[in-house]
Scaffold this active site. Structure first.
Site, PDB file in Angstrom:
ATOM      1  N   SER A  48      -9.551   1.376   3.514  1.00  0.00           N
ATOM      2  CA  SER A  48      -8.815   2.230   2.586  1.00  0.00           C
ATOM      3  C   SER A  48      -7.867   1.507   1.799  1.00  0.00           C
ATOM      4  O   SER A  48      -7.252   2.189   0.859  1.00  0.00           O
ATOM      5  CB  SER A  48      -8.177   3.371   3.343  1.00  0.00           C
ATOM      6  N   LYS A  82       0.876  -1.338  -0.003  1.00  0.00           N
ATOM      7  CA  LYS A  82      -0.077  -0.013  -0.223  1.00  0.00           C
ATOM      8  C   LYS A  82       0.797   1.211   0.220  1.00  0.00           C
ATOM      9  O   LYS A  82       1.770   1.128   0.545  1.00  0.00           O
ATOM     10  CB  LYS A  82      -0.989   0.015   1.254  1.00  0.00           C
ATOM     11  N   SER A  84      -9.783  -0.876   7.508  1.00  0.00           N
ATOM     12  CA  SER A  84      -9.203  -0.538   6.177  1.00  0.00           C
ATOM     13  C   SER A  84      -8.508  -1.857   5.755  1.00  0.00           C
ATOM     14  O   SER A  84      -8.133  -1.720   4.667  1.00  0.00           O
ATOM     15  CB  SER A  84      -8.158   0.433   6.490  1.00  0.00           C
TER      16      SER A  84
END
Length: 494
Positions: A178, A97, A202
């Site tokens: 997220s 990420k 997330s």
């Protein structure tokens, strides 16, 4: 790893055609374990695996369905594949990420234009561990900008730098957030695994929404050094994979000293408490859940139905109050240490205002602005008290109390209801997701595919007490074996 295997690995790298051995392309949606077995049997090489996934990314992410999960590819990936370290993850491609620091040719921006010009000085601790284990960092995944802490009106999966990530099962629908890009990439077969981060939901929300495994470990088990923060009390990185076995494999690298066993009979005699109040009312989701409960009983599990989770609402409310205060403190410390044009939350807010057309075309930064106003000493002190109380209510007086009252190994429920249609004008549609109790307590939470509802995935959650990570993974692995519920996205698979 013995010297003979090291020499074999080195020879294989020097001989990409495998010195006369037949090479095979990976099967679609091959797992980390599948690919490791192929490498061990000299049926492929790290270079060929990298080329395979680069081609899939070009065909699925950049053109074709255009999932848009990958924010940036590692320009050095082919060279790395030719000389990757021996280790537990030798030659295996992994995505990470874009809020996890890498000191290489890639950026680390949390999806924001504000951090493009000044890269981190060193890798995040977890990236160092991945590299030392022989993993190949294939690229960075898109995310909900700043891990979805900028605005109440945000659209999950959108960032100014990366654009919009879409759900590979239905491109019109949200990938959730997220860690949107990490989940969508693994679900679409763009890499066998990715690393996401979670503060509250997330990892488990996008994983369940995209139909893969997501594991949020006990907070502190995986080092947060070099991860762009929201609050160190809840932030953690974790694996997002096709199988629980792969998640366990990654955890053995991400967390120092972590070991786990995955016995096939882990469910036999296990006591599992159903969180009915957190399970929602969606009829199709509940039907899938009831079917899974029956399979659990047949596997020897004892189902305790139902179990109440005390203080859940109050713990969540106190945690949110503390989080906005902690955001300013933790993010300021990270930005100041990193250096560059933006060195504080106040400067970040000013940057976004200056670049409103590109940074805020769809939603604002209300949470940032509120957090910046919470820097007075008395407010910080009140936040510390709220945090202590939230952790107590969610952990010892919440999850632990429920587990103890019924002598349970884990709490279970459907992770989510199917995600909604993407609408950048109005933002997220906020379907039910279970994440707050484990997030606030800092306890492990695993989601495993449960099935599809109208073509969209839903997940099955296992939640445990602090440092019960191995037990939760073992239960999830055994559940996975009896349900086999993961389905590849039909658009991608065809």
């Amino acid at each position: 790893m013995n010297r003979r295997h090291v020499l074999q690995t080195a020879a294989l790298a020097l001989c990409p055609v495998s010195c006369g051995k037949k090479l095979n392309p990976p099967a679609p949606f091959a797992t980390l374990a599948d690919l490791a077995a192929m490498l061990q049997a000299e049926q492929t090489t790290p270079q060929l695996l990298v080329e395979h996934f680069l081609q899939r990314i070009a065909r699925i992410d950049r053109t074709g369905p255009m999932v848009n999960a990958i924010l940036e590819l590692n320009p050095e990936v082919k060279a790395i594949a030719a000389s990757c370290q021996p280790g537990l993850l030798h030659g295996l491609p992994v995505l990470i990420k874009d809020n996890i620091d890498t000191a290489d040719a890639m950026h680390t921006t949390a999806g924001s234009l504000a951090l493009r010009g000044h890269p981190p000085a060193k890798d995040a601790a977890l990236v160092t561990r991945l590299r030392e284990a022989g993993a190949i960092i294939l690229g960075k995944t898109n995310l909900s900008e700043w891990a979805n802490i900028r605005s109440p009106n945000s659209t999950s999966g959108w960032s100014a730098r990366g654009g919009l990530t879409r759900n590979p099962h239905k491109l019109t629908h949200s990938a959730s957030g997220s860690s949107s890009g990490s989940a969508a990439a693994v679900a679409a077969g763009l890499a066998p695994a990715a690393i996401g981060t979670e503060t509250n939901g997330s990892i488990v929300s996008p994983a369940s929404a995209c139909g893969i495994v997501g594991f949020k470990p006990t907070v502190g088990l995986v080092s947060g050094e070099g991860v762009i923060p929201i609050t160190h009390h809840q932030d953690t990185a974790g694996p997002m994979t096709l199988t629980v076995r792969d998640a366990a494999l990654l955890m053995q690298v991400l967390a120092a000293g972590f070991t786990v066993e995955l016995p096939s009979d882990a469910l036999k005699g296990a006591r599992l408490g159903v969180l009915r109040q957190q399970s929602g009312q969606q009829p199709q989701v509940l039907a899938l859940f009831e079917s899974a409960l029956q399979k659990l009983r047949e596997a020897g599990a004892v189902i305790v139905d139902s179990v109440e989770l005390p203080h859940a609402r109050e713990a969540g409310s106190l945690s949110w109050k503390a989080m906005l205060i902690e955001l300013r403190t933790d993010l300021n410390a990270y930005l100041e240490a990193r250096g560059g044009e933006v060195r504080s939350l106040a400067e970040l807010i000013a940057f976004n205002e200056k670049h409103r057309d590109t940074e805020m075309p769809h939603f604002g930064q209300e949470f940032f602005e509120r957090s910046e106003q919470l820097g007075a000493p008395e407010i910080i002190a009140a936040g510390q008290k709220a945090r202590q109380r939230a952790q107590q209510l969610a952990g010892p007086e919440g999850i632990d109390a429920a587990l103890k009252e019924h002598d349970l190994d884990a709490l279970i429920c459907p992770t989510n209801d199917p995600v909604g249609v993407i609408n950048l004008k109005t933002g997220d549609t906020h379907e039910r997701v279970v994440s707050t109790p484990a997030a606030v307590a800092g306890y492990p939470h695993l989601t495993v595919p449960l099935g599809l509802v109208d073509g969209l995935p839903v997940g099955f959650s296992f939640i445990g007490t602090a440092k019960a990570d191995g037990r939760i993974l073992a239960l999830g692995h055994a559940f996975e074996q009896i349900t086999q519920a993961r389905v590849a996205p039909s658009l991608i698979a065809s």
